[in-house]
Design a protein around this motif. Structure first.
Motif, short mmCIF file in Angstrom:
data_model
loop_
_atom_site.label_atom_id
_atom_site.label_comp_id
_atom_site.label_asym_id
_atom_site.label_seq_id
_atom_site.Cartn_x
_atom_site.Cartn_y
_atom_site.Cartn_z
N ALA A 49 20.75 76.54 -8.70
CA ALA A 49 21.14 77.89 -7.48
C ALA A 49 21.16 75.67 -6.80
CB ALA A 49 19.57 78.42 -7.66
N VAL A 50 19.64 75.29 -6.61
CA VAL A 50 20.28 74.00 -4.81
C VAL A 50 21.32 73.98 -5.35
CG1 VAL A 50 18.95 72.43 -4.29
CG2 VAL A 50 17.64 74.07 -4.28
N GLU A 53 27.29 67.45 -7.86
CA GLU A 53 26.54 66.01 -8.45
C GLU A 53 27.08 66.45 -9.92
OE1 GLU A 53 22.58 66.64 -7.72
OE2 GLU A 53 21.72 65.14 -8.98
N TYR A 54 26.94 67.71 -10.51
CA TYR A 54 26.65 67.48 -11.19
C TYR A 54 28.24 68.12 -12.21
CZ TYR A 54 21.79 67.55 -12.52
OH TYR A 54 20.22 66.41 -12.35
N THR A 59 25.12 76.23 -4.98
CA THR A 59 25.38 76.53 -3.64
C THR A 59 25.36 75.61 -2.25
OG1 THR A 59 22.66 76.74 -3.18
CG2 THR A 59 23.70 78.64 -3.74
N ARG A 66 28.34 64.79 -15.72
CA ARG A 66 26.45 64.45 -15.66
C ARG A 66 26.74 65.48 -16.03
NH1 ARG A 66 23.49 62.20 -11.64
NH2 ARG A 66 21.18 62.48 -12.99
N ASP A 75 20.86 65.28 -17.57
CA ASP A 75 19.44 66.10 -17.31
C ASP A 75 18.76 67.19 -17.79
OD1 ASP A 75 20.38 64.55 -14.08
OD2 ASP A 75 19.46 63.61 -15.78
N ASP A 76 18.09 67.10 -18.67
CA ASP A 76 17.67 68.19 -18.76
C ASP A 76 15.83 68.69 -18.79
OD1 ASP A 76 15.13 67.52 -22.34
OD2 ASP A 76 15.84 66.19 -20.07
N GLU A 131 16.52 76.86 -10.10
CA GLU A 131 16.78 76.37 -8.99
C GLU A 131 17.37 75.02 -8.81
OE1 GLU A 131 12.12 77.17 -9.87
OE2 GLU A 131 12.18 75.21 -9.59
N ARG A 132 16.79 74.04 -9.76
CA ARG A 132 17.79 73.32 -9.50
C ARG A 132 19.49 72.64 -9.37
NH1 ARG A 132 18.00 67.38 -11.07
NH2 ARG A 132 18.56 66.60 -8.84
#
Lengths: 428, 314, 278
Positions: A76-77, A85-86, A80, A34, A64-65, A73-74
């Motif tokens: 960062a979340v 997930e990616y 951290t 991913r 995912d774009d 933001e994505r």
């Protein structure tokens, strides 16, 4: 009966052999990775061709774009939270310091089985530098992005313009090479509503920080040095912002809140003479179906400031691999493919901007994509933004006071002081 | 409303009821009466509890912490300090003020315009039903589309509103680039979209008014104005109050239209409380602060509703 | 009604002129949306006047439908709206029935509490929803968004149906009970058919409210779950204000709303006063 059995055995053997061979060609059969990237023409091209990569490797790639602000933001979340997930996340240059702890350094990336591990010497140096923090390259550079100076070459070449300009200003018309010339040229061409001299970037977003850094560097001052000390020269900063404020006189309506959409609509409608711009958007300016300015643009380094130095700002991207990814081998392959020559050959004609230096330097390609020349020129003089773990806070201060200074909301000197105070606060 | 064919059976049953023992009926009712409601209400109430009450409780707890989603070093317990901090937090107070001002101005103008148009159209004329339906169309435009369309129309270079201004001799105004004009712009959008809503409610109210009082005052020789102020409006008061309550609750929830039109800008000029919460939660990831601001907003919503409802039933 | 200024002949003309003016003002933006959707970007940027002649083009629609994944976004919106409607209407009708038919302590208070949830601004729930769903892994999923939508549409269904249910006489169900039905059976066989039209109205409103939602879709969705309204706003992205595309997408998104509004003309006021738009 025996013959049949023999036939059966031979067929089975052949099939197995074929299967094994297929396996060897597609070693990632059944794996999925991913990837999280930003959204623009460049990634659109890559996403369009990812099936080639999937064919070659056997793995499935889910991409995912997101628009760049949502993306940061994505990322960062995700990083951290260490969710895993990616397997690859796109990271914009100024955020490398903040995220590099979570990423596997490029040096430690595994060798590829289908694609060779890309040699960073083949990639634009600025892109490699952008992704490097504390001596370590944090991922694979995929976007050699640099803020470029762009202007209407056809208007400069026009003999009527040349005559009128020389008469009024006393020197020949050409692309401005100093900030004073820049003001003259902006004034000369500024003829609302059909033509405007310069398009600023004043929306309080990252783009404003880039704009601010460009003008500050042009007038000879940095913001932070390598040891994260505030080294901003107050007088030069005031000079820089005052200059930019004057440029704003030659901007289209709505200049106080000007961003990419406004610049694009003006340039493409033929109402703009010059601005600073990113290659991905320039591709749109040069599209004859979308833009009246297509084929009429010139690319040079930005005008130099009183110090005689020209400045640019880089905005390169890397694909970082989170340390917690469970598909590091497969993810690495994707990075190598993206930056490979095979992919470049196809993708640059579909909207991707090259990150391999040879492609930018290729003369045939330069004919098709005239801004490659501009990119190369600007890379030579371009700077990065401050490299700091808490970059976003610093950026927030810069963009706010830059905006207030150049829109006249606050006296320039006051704004510069407030900006310096704000940055001091963040550093502590 | 009854499905054909079943009428006969039930009516026959009804006759049977008279002959059936009351006891049997009562006992049947008693059992299902005791527990039946749990079955019917259960799924819905449990769902709402999980999906509304629990998150609200979670939010309350979260609001007592400083909690950064992305920076694990910025997480500690603050208790009521967070709320006290809000009282002196300039951006929060500014957003609160903007939002309240937005509500008051929008509802006021929507009410006045809705009332005037309702009175104006309160007569039979050719095509009245069509006109009323057409007027109501903006109410059905998605807030997203409405906000973006107005953003387009406000553009100083190719926007239709500036074109209209040009027709009457005014230069183009950079509506969304300057703080004061931006705030007015978002108000105009909301007024345009929703005054027909007020209109329809008041119009229905007008239509429902009894004729006799009007005929009586006519006979008494009252003037138009007297009729309007001393009869019509007082009689419409309940309707008007209902309309105000409904609209206020809805305007309190405003987010989308403003978000897509200005993003809260320029600067903070149109950063209503809802946008302020969004920014703190999803741009800065200050979840604790956002939760606390949210709670203040919920309490505000409850307070406004209670005040207004009390007025209705007063 | 009255014989006033507007009923005399001159007054009549003025009246109709004013009505016309009113309509033009209100519908002008609608005209803008639709006409812009047929213009190319260059034409849009070229002039302020929305009445300047231009060559109409279907390019925006082609672009929106084929070159961008807008159809996928519509599909997402439809799926979310359908499931939200099914869930909200079924559970909501059951609950309304419970409130309407059963006398128990706290009936009034509980129903008022449920109706009061309508006051809660969605943004205030977004923070806990985001955090909680993130923890459970419901972010960027159909289920997550459906749950979020149901949170405000379910109370609305109850609000809409409760007064309606209360008005249905209980006698028919009593008769069925005496006949030997259970409560549930009388609910299905007797009650539901009687209130079917009301439920259809509730279902249509539920679908519309879910379809219209922007804020939950924006916050709880990401790259996979993007609904049509969010996609419309995406056309005014950082890289160019694609007004033509946006108005084309916007027009497409509004169509179902208008269709249903036409169907529901009679029930509009009930629904609007009971529910909320966004």
């Amino acid at each position: 009966m025996k013959k049949l059995a023999l036939l059966f055995l031979i067929t089975a053997f052949l099939f197995t052999g074929m299967a094994l061979e297929v396996q060897a060609d597609r070693p990632y059969e059944g794996e999925t990775i991913r990837v999280l990237v930003w959204r623009d023409a460049l990634t659109e091209a890559v996403i369009g061709r990812v099936e080639d990569f999937e064919e070659a490797t056997g793995m499935e790639v889910i991409i995912d774009d997101l628009p760049t602000d949502a993306l940061t933001e994505r990322v960062a979340v995700n990083l951290t939270g260490e969710t895993g997930e990616y397997d690859l996340v796109a990271i914009d240059e100024p955020f490398t310091p903040r995220f590099h702890d979570y990423l596997l350094p490029y040096a430690e990336w595994p060798e590829g089985q289908v694609f060779t591990k890309t040699n960073t010497d083949d990639l634009v140096q600025a892109a490699v530098d952008g992704g490097t923090f504390m001596g370590e390259l944090a991922g694979i550079p995929v976007n050699a992005n640099v803020y470029m100076f762009v202007f209407r070459q056809d208007l400069i070449d026009d003999s009527d313009n040349q005559e009128a300009f020389e008469e009024e200003y006393g020197y020949p018309l050409s692309n401005p090479t100093t900030t004073d010339e820049m003001l003259d040229v902006a004034e000369f061409f500024h003829n609302p509503p059909e033509m405007h001299g310069f398009a600023p970037f004043t929306v309080t977003a990252e783009g404003a920080t880039v704009e601010a850094i460009w003008v500050l560097n042009t007038f000879g001052t940095q913001i932070l040095d390598e040891d994260l000390n505030l080294v901003l020269d107050r007088d030069k900063a005031i000079e820089a912002f005052e200059f930019y404020k004057e440029l704003m006189n030659y901007a289209p309506p709505g200049a106080d809140n000007f961003g990419h959409p406004e610049t694009i609509s003006n340039m493409n409608a033929g109402h703009l003479f010059m601005t600073l711009q990113w290659p991905a958007i320039i591709a749109g300016h040069e599209d004859p179906e979308e833009s009246l300015a297509a084929g009429n643009l010139g690319y040079e380094t930005a005008p130099a400031g009183p110090t005689g130095e020209s400045s640019g700002v880089t905005g390169t991207w890397i694909l970082g691999m989170p340390r917690v990814s469970e598909n590091q081998q497969a993810a690495a392959e994707f990075g190598y493919w993206w930056t490979s020559e095979e992919a470049h050959d196809v993708l640059i004609h579909e909207g991707m901007s090259p990150v391999r230096t040879s492609y930018l330097e290729d003369e045939e390609l330069q004919d098709v994509f005239p801004w490659y020349v501009g990119q190369l020129k600007n890379f030579e003089i371009a700077d990065t933004r401050p490299r700091y773990h808490h970059y976003t806070e610093v950026s927030d201060v810069i963009m706010e006071y830059f905006n207030r200074a150049v829109t006249g909301d606050m006296p320039v000197a006051e704004a510069v002081d407030a900006m310096m105070d704000g940055i001091e606060n963040v550093l502590n | 409303m009854m499905p054909p064919g079943e009428t006969g059976g039930i009516i026959q049953s009804k006759r049977q009821v008279i002959f059936m023992s009351e006891k049997k009926l009562m006992s049947k009712k008693k059992f299902s009466e005791r527990f039946g409601h749990l079955g019917f209400l259960g799924p819905g109430m449990i769902f709402l509890f999980l999906v509304l009450i629990y998150p609200l409780a979670y939010s309350l707890r979260l609001s007592l912490y400083r909690f950064s989603l992305t920076d694990a070093t910025q997480r500690w317990f603050m208790g009521l300090e967070q709320y006290i901090g809000l009282l002196t937090d300039a951006p929060f107070l500014q957003s609160l003020y903007l939002h309240l001002a937005f509500i008051v101005i929008c509802v006021f103008f929507q009410l006045v315009i809705g009332l005037l148009v309702a009175l104006f159209l309160n007569r039979d004329f050719y095509g009245d039903r069509v006109v009323r339906s057409l007027l109501l169309i903006p109410v059905f435009i998605l807030p997203v589309v409405s906000g973006l369309t107005f953003r387009f129309m406000y553009n100083p270079q190719y926007g239709a509103i500036n074109w209209l201004l040009g027709l009457v001799g005014f230069g183009p105004i950079e509506f969304l680039s300057r703080g004061d004009t931006a705030f007015i712009s978002i108000i105009i959008q909301d007024i345009w979209r929703m005054w027909p809503f007020m209109f329809m409610i008041i119009y229905s109210g007008l239509q429902a008014l009894p004729r006799e009082p009007f005929e009586a005052v006519k006979i008494d020789g009252a003037s138009k104005f007297q009729e309007l102020f001393y009869l019509t409006i007082p009689m419409l008061k309940p309707t008007i109050v209902v309309a105000i309550i409904l609209r206020t609750i809805d305007v309190l929830k405003v987010f989308t239209e403003v978000f897509v039109m200005t993003g809260g800008g320029p600067g903070r000029a149109t950063t209503l409380l809802s946008i302020h919460i969004y920014r703190n939660a999803f741009s800065f990831f200050n979840m604790g602060y956002a939760a606390a601001s949210s709670y203040v907003m919920v309490l505000l919503a409850m307070a406004i509703s209670v005040i207004l409802i009390k007025k209705v039933y007063a | 009604m009255e014989r006033g200024f507007f009923d005399r002949s001159v007054g009549r003309i003025i009246f109709y002129l004013l009505v016309l003016l009113l309509l033009v003002l209100q519908l002008f933006p609608i005209y803008i949306i639709i006409s812009t959707s047929f213009q190319s970007n260059l034409d849009i940027w070229a002039s302020m006047s929305p009445f300047e002649s231009f060559t109409p083009t279907l390019d925006n629609y082609r672009y929106v439908l084929f070159r961008r994944p807008f159809l996928q976004r519509i599909r997402v919106s439809i799926i979310v709206a359908v499931f939200t409607t099914i869930f909200s209407v079924s559970v909501g009708a059951l609950a309304s029935y419970g409130f309407a038919r059963y006398k128990f302590k706290g009936n009034k208070s509980l129903s008022m509490a449920v109706l009061a949830t309508r006051m809660i601004p969605p943004i205030t729930l977004c923070v806990p929803f985001f955090m909680l769903m993130s923890a459970i892994g419901l972010l960027d999923t159909y289920s997550g968004l459906i749950i979020a939508h149901t949170s405000f549409i379910l109370p609305f269904v109850i609000w809409l149906t409760l007064p309606f249910f209360e008005k249905i006489p209980q006698a028919f169900e009593d008769a069925a009970l005496v006949d030997g039905c259970t409560r549930l059976q009388s609910f299905y066989k007797i009650f539901l058919p009687m209130v079917a039209p009301g439920l259809v109205v509730a279902a249509i409103f539920s679908f519309l409210f879910s379809w219209n939602d922007f804020i939950y879709a924006l916050i709880l969705g990401s790259s996979r779950i993007q609904t049509a309204p969010v996609a419309v706003s995406g056309f005014i992205g950082q890289f160019g204000p694609e007004w033509g595309a946006m108005t084309a997408a916007g027009t497409l998104v509004i169509i179902p709303v208008f269709v249903f509004a036409m169907i529901l003309q009679k029930y509009l006021i009930d629904g609007l006063t009971a529910g909320g738009i966004d």
